[in-house]
Design a protein around this motif. Structure first.
Motif, mmCIF file in Angstrom:
data_model
loop_
_atom_site.group_PDB
_atom_site.id
_atom_site.type_symbol
_atom_site.label_atom_id
_atom_site.label_comp_id
_atom_site.label_asym_id
_atom_site.label_seq_id
_atom_site.Cartn_x
_atom_site.Cartn_y
_atom_site.Cartn_z
ATOM 1 N N ILE A 36 0.659 -1.137 0.184
ATOM 2 C CA ILE A 36 0.214 0.248 0.039
ATOM 3 C C ILE A 36 0.933 0.821 -0.172
ATOM 4 O O ILE A 36 0.400 2.456 -0.960
ATOM 5 C CB ILE A 36 -1.044 -0.102 1.290
ATOM 6 C CG1 ILE A 36 -1.788 -0.926 0.865
ATOM 7 C CG2 ILE A 36 -1.330 0.919 1.137
ATOM 8 C CD1 ILE A 36 -3.231 -1.360 2.108
ATOM 9 N N THR A 70 -7.404 6.905 -2.979
ATOM 10 C CA THR A 70 -6.972 5.950 -2.611
ATOM 11 C C THR A 70 -6.682 5.129 -1.892
ATOM 12 O O THR A 70 -6.448 3.737 -1.259
ATOM 13 C CB THR A 70 -6.727 4.912 -4.707
ATOM 14 O OG1 THR A 70 -7.568 6.203 -4.848
ATOM 15 C CG2 THR A 70 -6.861 3.693 -4.393
ATOM 16 N N LEU A 74 -7.766 2.138 1.215
ATOM 17 C CA LEU A 74 -6.672 1.036 0.839
ATOM 18 C C LEU A 74 -5.227 0.884 2.715
ATOM 19 O O LEU A 74 -6.113 0.199 2.801
ATOM 20 C CB LEU A 74 -5.477 1.195 0.879
ATOM 21 C CG LEU A 74 -5.980 0.853 -1.196
ATOM 22 C CD1 LEU A 74 -4.349 1.500 -2.229
ATOM 23 C CD2 LEU A 74 -6.413 0.016 -1.537
ATOM 24 N N PHE A 78 -6.972 -1.469 5.445
ATOM 25 C CA PHE A 78 -5.770 -2.463 5.375
ATOM 26 C C PHE A 78 -5.767 -2.654 7.530
ATOM 27 O O PHE A 78 -6.005 -3.996 7.919
ATOM 28 C CB PHE A 78 -4.489 -2.587 5.130
ATOM 29 C CG PHE A 78 -3.262 -3.145 6.230
ATOM 30 C CD1 PHE A 78 -3.242 -4.120 5.009
ATOM 31 C CD2 PHE A 78 -2.508 -2.740 6.747
ATOM 32 C CE1 PHE A 78 -2.110 -5.061 5.682
ATOM 33 C CE2 PHE A 78 -1.893 -3.693 6.696
ATOM 34 C CZ PHE A 78 -0.962 -4.856 6.479
ATOM 35 N N SER A 312 -16.690 3.236 4.830
ATOM 36 C CA SER A 312 -14.918 1.920 4.313
ATOM 37 C C SER A 312 -14.809 1.315 5.637
ATOM 38 O O SER A 312 -13.908 0.254 5.856
ATOM 39 C CB SER A 312 -14.339 2.142 3.358
ATOM 40 O OG SER A 312 -13.189 3.155 3.862
ATOM 41 N N LEU C 29 -6.462 -7.734 -2.109
ATOM 42 C CA LEU C 29 -6.000 -6.589 -1.697
ATOM 43 C C LEU C 29 -5.196 -6.227 -2.959
ATOM 44 O O LEU C 29 -4.689 -5.131 -3.690
ATOM 45 C CB LEU C 29 -5.374 -6.801 -0.186
ATOM 46 C CG LEU C 29 -5.310 -4.739 0.109
ATOM 47 C CD1 LEU C 29 -6.674 -4.116 0.317
ATOM 48 C CD2 LEU C 29 -4.746 -4.567 0.947
ATOM 49 N N ILE C 32 -6.730 -5.625 -6.102
ATOM 50 C CA ILE C 32 -7.494 -4.973 -6.273
ATOM 51 C C ILE C 32 -6.603 -3.416 -7.211
ATOM 52 O O ILE C 32 -6.320 -3.176 -7.368
ATOM 53 C CB ILE C 32 -8.020 -4.103 -4.671
ATOM 54 C CG1 ILE C 32 -9.823 -4.773 -5.125
ATOM 55 C CG2 ILE C 32 -8.331 -2.800 -5.090
ATOM 56 C CD1 ILE C 32 -9.611 -4.844 -3.822
ATOM 57 N N LEU C 33 -4.823 -3.559 -5.992
ATOM 58 C CA LEU C 33 -4.176 -3.148 -6.797
ATOM 59 C C LEU C 33 -3.531 -3.307 -7.770
ATOM 60 O O LEU C 33 -2.993 -2.534 -8.272
ATOM 61 C CB LEU C 33 -2.766 -3.307 -5.502
ATOM 62 C CG LEU C 33 -2.861 -2.906 -4.190
ATOM 63 C CD1 LEU C 33 -1.556 -3.342 -3.166
ATOM 64 C CD2 LEU C 33 -3.101 -1.327 -3.733
ATOM 65 N N ASN C 36 -6.037 -1.212 -10.243
ATOM 66 C CA ASN C 36 -5.210 0.183 -9.615
ATOM 67 C C ASN C 36 -4.520 0.577 -11.061
ATOM 68 O O ASN C 36 -3.819 0.784 -11.457
ATOM 69 C CB ASN C 36 -5.281 0.170 -8.772
ATOM 70 C CG ASN C 36 -6.131 1.187 -7.999
ATOM 71 O OD1 ASN C 36 -6.691 2.051 -8.594
ATOM 72 N ND2 ASN C 36 -7.088 0.396 -7.006
ATOM 73 N N THR C 76 -12.245 0.999 -6.942
ATOM 74 C CA THR C 76 -11.731 0.335 -5.873
ATOM 75 C C THR C 76 -12.463 0.446 -4.351
ATOM 76 O O THR C 76 -12.563 -0.492 -3.316
ATOM 77 C CB THR C 76 -10.556 1.581 -5.341
ATOM 78 O OG1 THR C 76 -9.860 1.302 -6.741
ATOM 79 C CG2 THR C 76 -9.345 0.659 -4.535
ATOM 80 N N LEU C 80 -12.690 -2.912 -2.330
ATOM 81 C CA LEU C 80 -12.276 -2.920 -0.373
ATOM 82 C C LEU C 80 -13.411 -3.197 0.492
ATOM 83 O O LEU C 80 -13.638 -4.056 1.152
ATOM 84 C CB LEU C 80 -12.011 -1.277 0.090
ATOM 85 C CG LEU C 80 -11.097 -1.167 -0.594
ATOM 86 C CD1 LEU C 80 -10.047 0.396 -1.087
ATOM 87 C CD2 LEU C 80 -9.464 -2.296 -0.573
#
Lengths: 324, 99, 103, 487
Positions: A36, A70, A74, A78, A312, C29, C32-33, C36, C76, C80
C-alpha cells in the motif's frame, strides 16, 4: 538547449523505469502494508509523470484522488483487515504462497510477455505525429464559456460523459452503503498535535478547494480536483473525531451527494427543452452554467469521497438472508 | 547569466544536497526515530532552499508568495506527521536504537 | 518525440504487469492494487500519445483520464468494501478457489 | 398533436428518466419503491413513444451539447437499439413489479436506486454512438450490476460479487485500452467516423483483440464464463433475472455494433471462426453443466452460459452468409431475455415457497404453484427452441443459415444444444410433479410474483407469432442489411 533535452530524457527514463519498478515491487511483495505504501508512492510518481506529459489537471487528480484518497481507502481497509485476520495480526505480515502451480505461473508469464510484445508493437506502429482532436478543441474553445481546454472538454464538449460520471459517483456511495450498512465512523485517534494540525489545515484545504474550482475556468483545476481536496479536508476532520455529520440518516448529506448529478440532470433537461439538445448551453451563459455545475459537482464529489472513506470504515451489518 | 541565475543554481544545488542527505539518512539510519530526524530536518531545509531559489526566478510577487506558502504547508505537515509517526511508534513499543 | 512513446510503452508494461499480478496473486488486496496499476497503465498510454499533436497537446484524452480516475476510485471503494465483507465471513480475503488450492 | 409528439426526444428522456428517479429514490429512501414503479411505467411508455417515432421518421440521432462529432458526443437509435430498449423496458417493468413482492420494505432503499441506475446505464448504452461514452456506460452498468448481485449479503453472494467485480473491471480496462489505441490511430471516438477511417492495420487488430476479449469476458463467453453462474445464482431472484436477461446482453450488443461498424476490415474469418468455436463449446458445456446442477438457480445460470453460446455461433455464419443472420441473433436476444427472466423469477418463487431451490425436493410444487410452474414450462419451450415460441423463430433462422451454408457442425451443435435444453427443462418439470421424500413448510407466494413470471414467459412464446412486424422494427436503420443475403 541540447543539454537540457538530454537531462530531461534522462529524467523521463528514470521516472518511467521507477514507475515500472515500483509497480513490480508493489504487486509482488509479500507484505501488504508495504504494497500500500508503494502504491501511494507510485501514485505520486504518476503525478510527476503527468506533469512531464503536460497534463497538470490529471496530475492534480492523480495526486489527490489516485494517490491520496485511494491510499487512505486502502490504509483504512488494511487496518480493518488486520483486526479481522489473525494471520495479519501476528506482526509478520503474511502472504500465502502463490496458489498457482509453477508451470501455470510460467504459462501466465509467457502469455503476459507475448501480450506485452504485441501491444508494444501496436503502439510503436502509431504515427509519430497525430493531431487528435486538439484542433477541434482549440477552434471551439471561444464558444465554450471557459478558456481552459480540459474544463471545456469535461463540462461542455463532452459534458454528457461527465453527467454519467456523476452517476457513477452516486452509484459508488449507494453501493458502499448498501453493502456495508450505514453506521457511523468507527475508531478515532485524537492527539493534541493532530488537532492543531487539522485546525490549521482544514481551512487552508477548503480555501484551496475553492481556488481550484474557480481557477478551473482558465487554468488547471476544476470540479474533480476541488472536490477531492474538499473530500480530503473531510477525511482529516473525521479522522480527528470531529462529529462532522451524522452520516447515518442525514437528509442534508444525501442532498449534498445528489446535488452535483441533480444539477447536471436539471440543466440537461432545461437545455433539452430550451435549446433542443441536452447540455447545449447558450454561448452567452455558458460560463455561468459551467461554474454552477462545477460548484455543485465539487460539493458532491467532496461529500462522496468523504462518505466512501467513512463507509469503508464501518462494520458491515449482517444482512438479512431470508431469501437465500 | 545574471547574478540571480547563479544564486538560484547555488540554492537549488544546496537544496538537492540536503534532499540527498535526508534520503541517505532515511535509508541508512538504524531506527524509526533517527530516520524521521534525518528526513524532516533535511527535507525542510532542502525544500526551503529550493523554494527560495525558485522564488528568485518567479515572475510576480504572487507566484513567489505561493511558493513560500507551499514551503510553510510542508513544514507544518512534515512536523505534524513526524510527531504522529514517532508517537505511534512509541505507543506500539518500537524500541530505540542503542549502539 | 520518442519520449512520448517511451511513456506509452511503460503504460503497456504497467497494464500487462497488473494483469499478471491479477491472475497469479491470491490476496484480494493485491488483486485490487493490480487493477489500479492496470488502470494507471491505460491512462498513461492515453495521455502520453495525446502529446503527439504538437505544438498544442490534445486534451481530450486528459479529460477521459480524469473521468477514468474517478471511476477507478469508485470501483476501488466498492471492491474494498466487498473484500472486508468477504473476510468477515471467511478469513484470508481470498476467493474460494484460491483458498482451496492453498490448503 | 402527432406532429409535436414526433419532435419529442424520447431517446433522451429514456436516459434522464431513470437517472432522475434514481436520485429521487436516493434522496427519499422511504418513497424509493413508489418512485421506481412510476419511473418503470413511464419508461415503458417512453419506449413506445420512441418506437412510434422510429417507425415514422427512421433512425433517430441527437447531438449532445450541440457539438457535432468528433468533438462532441452523439446519441443514436435504430431498430436494434429499439429492440434492446424495449426488451429492457418489458423485463424491467415485470421485474420491478415482481420485486415489490420479493423485497421487504427495508431493502427498498438498497435495491431501487441501484436498479434505476442500472436501467439508466442500459438505456444510455443502447443509445450510445461513441466508444468512450460506451466505456462510461459499461462502467456504470458493471458497477451497479455487482452492487445488485451482492444484495443478499450471504458468503456465497459476496464472493461471487467480488469475482464478478474483478472480471467486469478487467473487461472494461481491456475495452478502454482498445478504444484508446483506436483513438490515437484514427483521431475519433465516434463510431460512425471511426467506421469510415478504420482499416487493416496493426492497431486495428490490437484494438479488435482487446475489445473483443474485454467484451467476451463481460458477456461470459466460454471460457470467460467462470464468474457468471455463481454471481447469477447467488443474487436475489429479480436481480438474477436482470443480470441474465439484460446485463450480459448489453456487452454483446456493443460487440456486435463494433463488429459491424468498426471491425469489418478483417476479411479472413479466423477470428469469427474462433468466436464460433467458443460459442459452440459454450452451448455444449453450459448445457451439460446445467443438466448436472442440483440447485435450480445454478441450472438456470448455466443455461444462460449455453444460450450465450448460440449468439456467438452467428459470427462464422455472418462471415460466409451475410449480415442478415444477425436478425436471428437479435431475435434470440429478445426471446432469451424474456424466457430467462421468467425462469429466474420462477426460481425466486420456488425458493420463497419452499425455502430452498434443490431440484429433487421441489415436492409437487405444480399443485401448489400452478401459475409458476406453467411459467417455467412456457419459458422452457422458448429456451429449447420449440415452436411456436420466439426462441424457435430465432434458432430456426440460425439453423437455416447454417444448413444453407453447409455449416454442418454448427447445425449439429444447435440440435444437440436443443436436446440438452429439453433434458434440463424436463428434469425440473419432472421433479415439480412428484412428491419429495422430505416434505417442507410451504410459504405462500404473492400472486403478482407468479403472474409476472407467467407474463414474461407468455411474451417469450408470443414473440413467435409476431416475427414479421418485429423483424421490420429491428430492420429500422438497416444495420443488418448491409452485405450479402440470407434465405
Amino acid at each position: 538547449m541540447e543539454a537540457v533535452g538530454l537531462w530531461q530524457s534522462a529524467f523521463d527514463l528514470m521516472l518511467g523505469f521507477s514507475l515500472f519498478g515500483l509497480a513490480w515491487r508493489m504487486l509482488f511483495c509479500a507484505d501488504l502494508f508495504k504494497s500500500i505504501v508503494l502504491f501511494i508512492t507510485f501514485g505520486l510518481l504518476m503525478a510527476i509523470a503527468w506533469v512531464r506529459l503536460e497534463a497538470p489537471d490529471v496530475a492534480l487528480a492523480e495526486a489527490t484522488i489516485g494517490a491520496g484518497l485511494t491510499g487512505a481507502l486502502l490504509m483504512s481497509a488494511f487496518a480493518k483487515l488486520r483486526t479481522l485476520d489473525n494471520s495479519l495480526k501476528s506482526g509478520q505480515p503474511l502472504l500465502p504462497r502463490p496458489r498457482l502451480h509453477v508451470i501455470n505461473f510460467w504459462i501466465a508469464l509467457l502469455f503476459t510477455v507475448l501480450l506485452t510484445g504485441g501491444l508494444a508493437y501496436a503502439v510503436l506502429s502509431l504515427p509519430s505525429h497525430s493531431p487528435g482532436l486538439s484542433d477541434a478543441v482549440m477552434s471551439q474553445l471561444d464558444s465554450s464559456g471557459v478558456t481552459h481546454p480540459v474544463t471545456a472538454v469535461l463540462l461542455n464538449f463532452r459534458g454528457y460523459d461527465t453527467l454519467l460520471e456523476m452517476a457513477v459517483l452516486l452509484l459508488s456511495i449507494q453501493s458502499v452503503w448498501s453493502m456495508a450498512g450505514m453506521s457511523d465512523a468507527g475508531e478515532v485517534h485524537t492527539s493534541p498535535v493532530l488537532n492543531v494540525l487539522i485546525q490549521l489545515l482544514s481551512p487552508v484545504l477548503i480555501l484551496v478547494s475553492a481556488y481550484l474550482l474557480w481557477v478551473g475556468a482558465h487554468a488547471p483545476g476544476g470540479a474533480f480536483q476541488a472536490g477531492s481536496i474538499l473530500g480530503a479536508a473531510g477525511v482529516l476532520l473525521v479522522l480527528s473525531g470531529r462529529p462532522l455529520f451524522n452520516l447515518k440518516k442525514s437528509w442534508l448529506i444525501r442532498l449534498m451527494l445528489v446535488a452535483g448529478p441533480a444539477a447536471f440532470i436539471a440543466l440537461a433537461t432545461l437545455t433539452l427543452i430550451n435549446e433542443g439538445q441536452l447540455l447545449k448551453y447558450p454561448v452567452a451563459n455558458a460560463a455561468n452554467y459551467i461554474l454552477l455545475l462545477e460548484t455543485l459537482a465539487t460539493v458532491s464529489i467532496g461529500t462522496t469521497l468523504l462518505a466512501l472513506f467513512v463507509g469503508s470504515q464501518t462494520e458491515a451489518v449482517q444482512q438479512d438472508q431470508s431469501h437465500q | 547569466m545574471m547574478l540571480a541565475d547563479i544564486l538560484t543554481i547555488i540554492l537549488l544545488l544546496g537544496g538537492a544536497f540536503f534532499f540527498l542527505a535526508g534520503t541517505i539518512g532515511l535509508l541508512r539510519f538504524p531506527d524509526v526515530y533517527t530516520r524521521l530526524h534525518a528526513l524532516t530536518k533535511a527535507d525542510n531545509v532542502g525544500l526551503g532552499l529550493i523554494v527560495t531559489g525558485l522564488a528568485i526566478q518567479a515572475q510576480s510577487w504572487a507566484a513567489a508568495g505561493k511558493l513560500i506558502l507551499i514551503w510553510l504547508l510542508v513544514l507544518l505537515a512534515g512536523a505534524g506527521v513526524s510527531y504522529l509517526i514517532a508517537n505511534g511508534a512509541l505507543a506500539r513499543g518500537v524500541a530505540f536504537w542503542k549502539r | 518525440m520518442s519520449m512520448l512513446f517511451f511513456y506509452a510503452l511503460i503504460g503497456v508494461g504497467l497494464f500487462t504487469l497488473g494483469l499478471l499480478a491479477l491472475v497469479v496473486q491470491p490476496h484480494l488486496l493485491q488483486k485490487i492494487l493490480a487493477l489500479n496499476v492496470m488502470g494507471s497503465g491505460v491512462f498513461l498510454l492515453l495521455v502520453a500519445l495525446g502529446g503527439r499533436s504538437q505544438p498544442v497537446v490534445d486534451v481530450v484524452p486528459q479529460a477521459m483520464v480524469i473521468t477514468g480516475i474517478v471511476v477507478a476510485v469508485s470501483a476501488t471503494a466498492m471492491a474494498l468494501t466487498l473484500m472486508l465483507n468477504l473476510s468477515r465471513s471467511s478469513p484470508g480475503a481470498q476467493l474460494p478457489e484460491d483458498q482451496s488450492a492453498d490448503s | 398533436m402527432g406532429a409535436q409528439l414526433i419532435q419529442v426526444d424520447w431517446a433522451v428522456v429514456l436516459i434522464m428518466l431513470p437517472l432522475s428517479a434514481a436520485m429521487l429514490g436516493f434522496l427519499l429512501p422511504g418513497m424509493a419503491r413508489n418512485i421506481g414503479l412510476l419511473a418503470a411505467l413511464l419508461i415503458l411508455f417512453t419506449v413506445v413513444g420512441l418506437g412510434w417515432q422510429l417507425t415514422q421518421t427512421g433512425v433517430y440521432s441527437h447531438v449532445a451539447g450541440g457539438w457535432l462529432a468528433p468533438l462532441g458526443i452523439q446519441l443514436h437509435a435504430d431498430g436494434f437499439s429499439l429492440l434492446m430498449l424495449a426488451t429492457s423496458a418489458i423485463v424491467g417493468v415485470a421485474v420491478s413489479i415482481y420485486s415489490t413482492g420479493y423485497f421487504k420494505a427495508a431493502d427498498d432503499q438498497r435495491f431501487w436506486p441501484t436498479w434505476l441506475l442500472l436501467w439508466a446505464a442500459l438505456n444510455a448504452l443502447f443509445l450510445a454512438a461513441d466508444v468512450f461514452n460506451l466505456y462510461v456506460t459499461l462502467e456504470l452498468l458493471g458497477l451497479s450490476a455487482v452492487t445488485l448481485a451482492s444484495l443478499t449479503g450471504s458468503k456465497d453472494s459476496v464472493s461471487a460479487a467480488m469475482r464478478y467485480l474483478l472480471s467486469t473491471l478487467l473487461g472494461s480496462l481491456a475495452f478502454l485500452l482498445g478504444i484508446g489505441l483506436l483513438y490515437h490511430q484514427y483521431g475519433s471516438v465516434d463510431i460512425a467516423i471511426l467506421s469510415e477511417r478504420v482499416n487493416d492495420s496493426t492497431v486495428s487488430w490490437a484494438a479488435l483483440g482487446l475489445i473483443t476479449a474485454g467484451l467476451a469476458l463481460k458477456t461470459a463467453l466460454f471460457p470467460f464464463h467462470f464468474w457468471l453462474p455463481p454471481a447469477h445464482a447467488s443474487a436475489p431472484a429479480p436481480v438474477s433475472a436482470l443480470l441474465s436477461a439484460l446485463v450480459v446482453k448489453a456487452s454483446f450488443y456493443i460487440l456486435l455494433r463494433l463488429w459491424l461498424g468498426l471491425f469489418d476490415f478483417q476479411q479472413d474469418s479466423t477470428v469469427a471462426n474462433m468466436l464460433g468455436i467458443l460459442g459452440a463449446t459454450a452451448v455444449l458445456w453450459g448445457s451439460i453443466q446445467a443438466l448436472r446442477q442440483i440447485r435450480l438457480k445454478m441450472l438456470v445460470a448455466y443455461s444462460t452460459v449455453a444460450q450465450i453460446g448460440y449468439l456467438f455461433l452467428a459470427f462464422p455464419l455472418a462471415q460466409t452468409g451475410g449480415n442478415r443472420v444477425w436478425y436471428a441473433v437479435a431475435y434470440l436476444m429478445l426471446s432469451h431475455a424474456l424466457a430467462k427472466a421468467a425462469m429466474f423469477l420462477v426460481a425466486g418463487n420456488m425458493m420463497l415457497f419452499g425455502g430452498h431451490d434443490r431440484i429433487v425436493n421441489l415436492d409437487r410444487v405444480v399443485q401448489r404453484l400452478p401459475v409458476t410452474v406453467a411459467a417455467f414450462g412456457l419459458a422452457g419451450v422458448s429456451i429449447m427452441g420449440l415452436p411456436p415460441s420466439g426462441g424457435f423463430i430465432a434458432k430456426w433462422l440460425l439453423l437455416e443459415a447454417a444448413l444453407a451454408q453447409g455449416h454442418w457442425g454448427i447445425a449439429g451443435i444447435m440440435m444437440l444444444g436443443g436436446i440438452l435444453a429439453a433434458a434440463y427443462v424436463f428434469k425440473v418439470l419432472g421433479y415439480a410433479f412428484i412428491p419429495s421424500p422430505v416434505p417442507h413448510q410451504a410459504v405462500s407466494v404473492p400472486a403478482r410474483m407468479q403472474w409476472m413470471a407467467l407474463l414474461l414467459a407468455t411474451l417469450a412464446i408470443m414473440a413467435g407469432f409476431v416475427a414479421q412486424p418485429l423483424m421490420q422494427l429491428i430492420g429500422i436503420g438497416a444495420l443488418f442489411d448491409s452485405t450479402g443475403s440470407m434465405p
